[in-house]
Structure formats: structure tokens, C-alpha cells
Design a protein around this motif. Structure first.
Motif, PDB file in Angstrom:
ATOM      1  N   SER A  28      -0.999  -8.042  -4.765  1.00  0.00           N
ATOM      2  CA  SER A  28      -0.106  -6.881  -4.699  1.00  0.00           C
ATOM      3  C   SER A  28       1.361  -7.221  -4.472  1.00  0.00           C
ATOM      4  O   SER A  28       2.232  -6.463  -4.892  1.00  0.00           O
ATOM      5  CB  SER A  28      -0.598  -5.891  -3.650  1.00  0.00           C
ATOM      6  OG  SER A  28      -0.553  -6.461  -2.357  1.00  0.00           O
TER       7      SER A  28
ATOM      8  N   SER B  84      -4.347   4.668   0.850  1.00  0.00           N
ATOM      9  CA  SER B  84      -4.362   3.299   0.344  1.00  0.00           C
ATOM     10  C   SER B  84      -4.504   2.350   1.527  1.00  0.00           C
ATOM     11  O   SER B  84      -3.796   2.477   2.529  1.00  0.00           O
ATOM     12  CB  SER B  84      -3.078   2.988  -0.428  1.00  0.00           C
ATOM     13  OG  SER B  84      -3.182   1.735  -1.075  1.00  0.00           O
TER      14      SER B  84
ATOM     15  N   GLU C 242     -11.400   3.442 -10.075  1.00  0.00           N
ATOM     16  CA  GLU C 242     -11.084   2.732  -8.842  1.00  0.00           C
ATOM     17  C   GLU C 242      -9.820   1.901  -9.040  1.00  0.00           C
ATOM     18  O   GLU C 242      -9.628   1.289 -10.089  1.00  0.00           O
ATOM     19  CB  GLU C 242     -12.247   1.822  -8.442  1.00  0.00           C
ATOM     20  CG  GLU C 242     -13.493   2.597  -8.064  1.00  0.00           C
ATOM     21  CD  GLU C 242     -14.633   1.707  -7.633  1.00  0.00           C
ATOM     22  OE1 GLU C 242     -14.385   0.547  -7.252  1.00  0.00           O
ATOM     23  OE2 GLU C 242     -15.776   2.181  -7.674  1.00  0.00           O
TER      24      GLU C 242
ATOM     25  N   GLY D 171      -8.353  -7.356  -4.636  1.00  0.00           N
ATOM     26  CA  GLY D 171      -7.496  -6.190  -4.470  1.00  0.00           C
ATOM     27  C   GLY D 171      -7.932  -5.205  -3.407  1.00  0.00           C
ATOM     28  O   GLY D 171      -7.580  -4.037  -3.454  1.00  0.00           O
ATOM     29  N   GLY D 172      -8.710  -5.661  -2.446  1.00  0.00           N
ATOM     30  CA  GLY D 172      -9.137  -4.763  -1.370  1.00  0.00           C
ATOM     31  C   GLY D 172     -10.386  -3.970  -1.693  1.00  0.00           C
ATOM     32  O   GLY D 172     -10.655  -2.949  -1.067  1.00  0.00           O
ATOM     33  N   GLU D 173     -11.163  -4.445  -2.634  1.00  0.00           N
ATOM     34  CA  GLU D 173     -12.363  -3.718  -3.057  1.00  0.00           C
ATOM     35  C   GLU D 173     -13.326  -3.457  -1.906  1.00  0.00           C
ATOM     36  O   GLU D 173     -13.850  -2.345  -1.748  1.00  0.00           O
ATOM     37  CB  GLU D 173     -13.077  -4.492  -4.169  1.00  0.00           C
ATOM     38  CG  GLU D 173     -14.279  -3.778  -4.732  1.00  0.00           C
ATOM     39  CD  GLU D 173     -14.912  -4.507  -5.904  1.00  0.00           C
ATOM     40  OE1 GLU D 173     -15.761  -3.900  -6.567  1.00  0.00           O
ATOM     41  OE2 GLU D 173     -14.563  -5.685  -6.157  1.00  0.00           O
TER      42      GLU D 173
ATOM     43  N   GLU E 121      -6.815  -4.941   2.878  1.00  0.00           N
ATOM     44  CA  GLU E 121      -8.103  -5.478   3.322  1.00  0.00           C
ATOM     45  C   GLU E 121      -7.854  -6.556   4.353  1.00  0.00           C
ATOM     46  O   GLU E 121      -7.157  -7.530   4.085  1.00  0.00           O
ATOM     47  CB  GLU E 121      -8.891  -6.054   2.143  1.00  0.00           C
ATOM     48  CG  GLU E 121     -10.266  -6.544   2.564  1.00  0.00           C
ATOM     49  CD  GLU E 121     -11.171  -6.860   1.389  1.00  0.00           C
ATOM     50  OE1 GLU E 121     -11.466  -5.926   0.615  1.00  0.00           O
ATOM     51  OE2 GLU E 121     -11.546  -8.032   1.242  1.00  0.00           O
TER      52      GLU E 121
ATOM     53  N   ASN F  88       0.835  -1.202   0.000  1.00  0.00           N
ATOM     54  CA  ASN F  88       0.000   0.000   0.000  1.00  0.00           C
ATOM     55  C   ASN F  88       0.871   1.255   0.000  1.00  0.00           C
ATOM     56  O   ASN F  88       0.555   2.234  -0.676  1.00  0.00           O
ATOM     57  CB  ASN F  88      -0.976  -0.004   1.184  1.00  0.00           C
ATOM     58  CG  ASN F  88      -2.157  -0.895   0.894  1.00  0.00           C
ATOM     59  OD1 ASN F  88      -3.092  -0.476   0.235  1.00  0.00           O
ATOM     60  ND2 ASN F  88      -2.096  -2.140   1.355  1.00  0.00           N
TER      61      ASN F  88
ATOM     62  N   HIS G 108      -7.965  -1.171  -7.391  1.00  0.00           N
ATOM     63  CA  HIS G 108      -7.979  -2.326  -6.484  1.00  0.00           C
ATOM     64  C   HIS G 108      -6.843  -3.232  -6.932  1.00  0.00           C
ATOM     65  O   HIS G 108      -7.034  -4.064  -7.811  1.00  0.00           O
ATOM     66  CB  HIS G 108      -9.304  -3.094  -6.561  1.00  0.00           C
ATOM     67  CG  HIS G 108     -10.514  -2.247  -6.384  1.00  0.00           C
ATOM     68  ND1 HIS G 108     -11.420  -2.042  -7.384  1.00  0.00           N
ATOM     69  CD2 HIS G 108     -10.968  -1.545  -5.328  1.00  0.00           C
ATOM     70  CE1 HIS G 108     -12.391  -1.250  -6.951  1.00  0.00           C
ATOM     71  NE2 HIS G 108     -12.131  -0.936  -5.702  1.00  0.00           N
TER      72      HIS G 108
ATOM     73  N   GLN H 207     -11.959  -0.824   0.510  1.00  0.00           N
ATOM     74  CA  GLN H 207     -12.059   0.511  -0.056  1.00  0.00           C
ATOM     75  C   GLN H 207     -13.484   1.049   0.048  1.00  0.00           C
ATOM     76  O   GLN H 207     -13.688   2.224   0.382  1.00  0.00           O
ATOM     77  CB  GLN H 207     -11.609   0.500  -1.515  1.00  0.00           C
ATOM     78  CG  GLN H 207     -11.419   1.864  -2.076  1.00  0.00           C
ATOM     79  CD  GLN H 207     -10.898   1.840  -3.486  1.00  0.00           C
ATOM     80  OE1 GLN H 207     -11.437   2.553  -4.312  1.00  0.00           O
ATOM     81  NE2 GLN H 207      -9.883   1.056  -3.796  1.00  0.00           N
TER      82      GLN H 207
ATOM     83  N   SER I 159      -6.545   0.771  -3.010  1.00  0.00           N
ATOM     84  CA  SER I 159      -6.270  -0.360  -2.131  1.00  0.00           C
ATOM     85  C   SER I 159      -5.334  -1.345  -2.823  1.00  0.00           C
ATOM     86  O   SER I 159      -5.330  -1.466  -4.046  1.00  0.00           O
ATOM     87  CB  SER I 159      -7.571  -1.062  -1.726  1.00  0.00           C
ATOM     88  OG  SER I 159      -8.342  -1.412  -2.862  1.00  0.00           O
TER      89      SER I 159
ATOM     90  N   TYR J 228      -3.092  -1.428 -14.491  1.00  0.00           N
ATOM     91  CA  TYR J 228      -2.993  -0.673 -13.241  1.00  0.00           C
ATOM     92  C   TYR J 228      -2.303   0.672 -13.469  1.00  0.00           C
ATOM     93  O   TYR J 228      -2.714   1.690 -12.919  1.00  0.00           O
ATOM     94  CB  TYR J 228      -2.244  -1.468 -12.172  1.00  0.00           C
ATOM     95  CG  TYR J 228      -3.027  -2.645 -11.634  1.00  0.00           C
ATOM     96  CD1 TYR J 228      -4.289  -2.463 -11.079  1.00  0.00           C
ATOM     97  CD2 TYR J 228      -2.502  -3.921 -11.669  1.00  0.00           C
ATOM     98  CE1 TYR J 228      -5.009  -3.538 -10.572  1.00  0.00           C
ATOM     99  CE2 TYR J 228      -3.211  -5.006 -11.168  1.00  0.00           C
ATOM    100  CZ  TYR J 228      -4.468  -4.803 -10.622  1.00  0.00           C
ATOM    101  OH  TYR J 228      -5.175  -5.869 -10.115  1.00  0.00           O
TER     102      TYR J 228
END
Length: 180
Positions: free
Chosen positions: A148, A75, A142, A118-120, A78, A19, A144, A123, A111, A163
Motif C-alpha cells: 500500500s 479500512s 473485495e 493486502g490485509g486479507e 493487518e 488505509n 485487499h 479483513q 484493507s 484496484y
């Protein structure tokens, strides 16, 4: 126009957090700017501690950094379908600071997480946490970042074209929001 000041807030306290890497990449793709990352490694919020000792100086310092920034990048990882406890704790503490820095502040949320979403969800929850502060949160694109730990090269730069394209577009939107 003066050089834009961006402040990053990473929801991960880890030394090599993806992040934090994502925030640095966002600042790089933003272009001409000064970028600082806030330190949110604070004790847990406790109203009794606040009553006895006041708001910690570190919290007041970050609230001032937010106020002085032209925009803020946040950022979050999750954890259990939500943002990290460290990030929620930081938001709680900042709400107690003498400076109320969020009102009308341009904010880009993103995120990075190990999972395929991806942390949706984190976020989405984070955006809800921000509502009482009334910042100007960008709605997209967005970001996500899924998987990562494999999304950056040895220099800490994003490797996925999609990305990079979306993060560049988000930074262009942020630049336009700052100019408003």
C-alpha cells in the motif's frame, strides 16, 4: 435524492495512513457524497473506567455519526494476521454507546497493508467482529490493497488500474445497497 453521507473508519491512527487514503479514494470514486472520517483515537476499553466515568463523549459522537450516515466505509491494516487494536477497541467502545448504530447499516470493508496479501486475513477477521452488530456488509468485490505504501500517487489517488476498477465496482455496489 439527497446527497449521500458516507462515514469512514480507518483502523490506522497514523497521520498519513494508507488505509485513510484508501477510504478517501473510495469516497471520491463513490461520486456525489459528503465524506467524514471518524476519529477513533480513544483510550483502551476498560469496564471499570466505563462504570466510573461512563462512555466517553467522543465514542458517543462517533456512534451518532454512524447512525446518521447512509453508509460506512471501514479500512483496516493487518497486524499479526488481524485488524488493528485501535479498530477492535473502537468497535468495543461503540458497542457500549447509548446509540446502537450498526443494525441494517450498509458497510463496505476494505484493507490496505504493506504485505502482498493486502490485509486479507485482517479483513476476514474484521467481518467476523461485525457479525454481532448485524450491519449489511457488502460481500465484494473485495479490496485487499497490497504494497500500500506504493499504491498512491502524490495526490493520494490510487495508481493500479485493477484496484481502481474493483474499488469503483465496490462503490457502485454500496450505492445500490444504500438505495434498497
Amino acid at each position: 435524492m439527497a446527497t449521500v453521507k458516507l462515514l469512514g473508519i480507518s483502523g490506522s491512527l497514523r497521520k498519513d495512513a494508507t488505509n485513510s487514503m484508501l477510504l478517501r479514494e473510495a469516497a471520491r470514486l463513490f461520486g456525489d457524497c459528503t465524506y467524514t472520517q471518524a476519529d477513533i483515537n480513544w483510550p483502551l476499553y476498560d469496564g471499570d473506567d466505563e462504570a466510573a466515568s461512563g462512555v466517553p463523549a467522543a465514542v458517543e459522537a462517533v456512534a451518532k455519526q454512524i447512525a446518521d450516515a447512509d453508509a460506512v466505509l471501514i479500512s483496516t491494516p493487518e497486524y499479526n494476521k488481524g485488524p488493528s487494536g485501535a479498530l477492535k477497541n473502537a468497535l468495543d467502545w461503540i458497542s457500549r454507546a447509548s446509540v446502537k448504530p450498526w443494525g441494517g447499516k450498509p458497510v463496505a470493508v476494505m484493507s490496505a497493508a504493506a504485505g502482498r496479501a493486502g490485509g486479507e486475513r485482517a479483513q476476514m477477521v474484521l467481518r467476523g467482529f461485525m457479525v454481532p452488530f448485524r450491519p449489511r456488509i457488502l460481500q465484494g468485490p473485495e479490496i485487499h490493497l497490497a504494497g500500500s505504501s506504493n499504491a498512491f500517487d502524490d495526490n493520494g489517488q490510487l495508481t493500479g488500474e485493477m484496484y481502481i476498477k474493483d474499488l469503483t465496482a465496490l462503490m457502485e455496489e454500496l450505492r445500490a445497497e444504500i438505495a434498497r
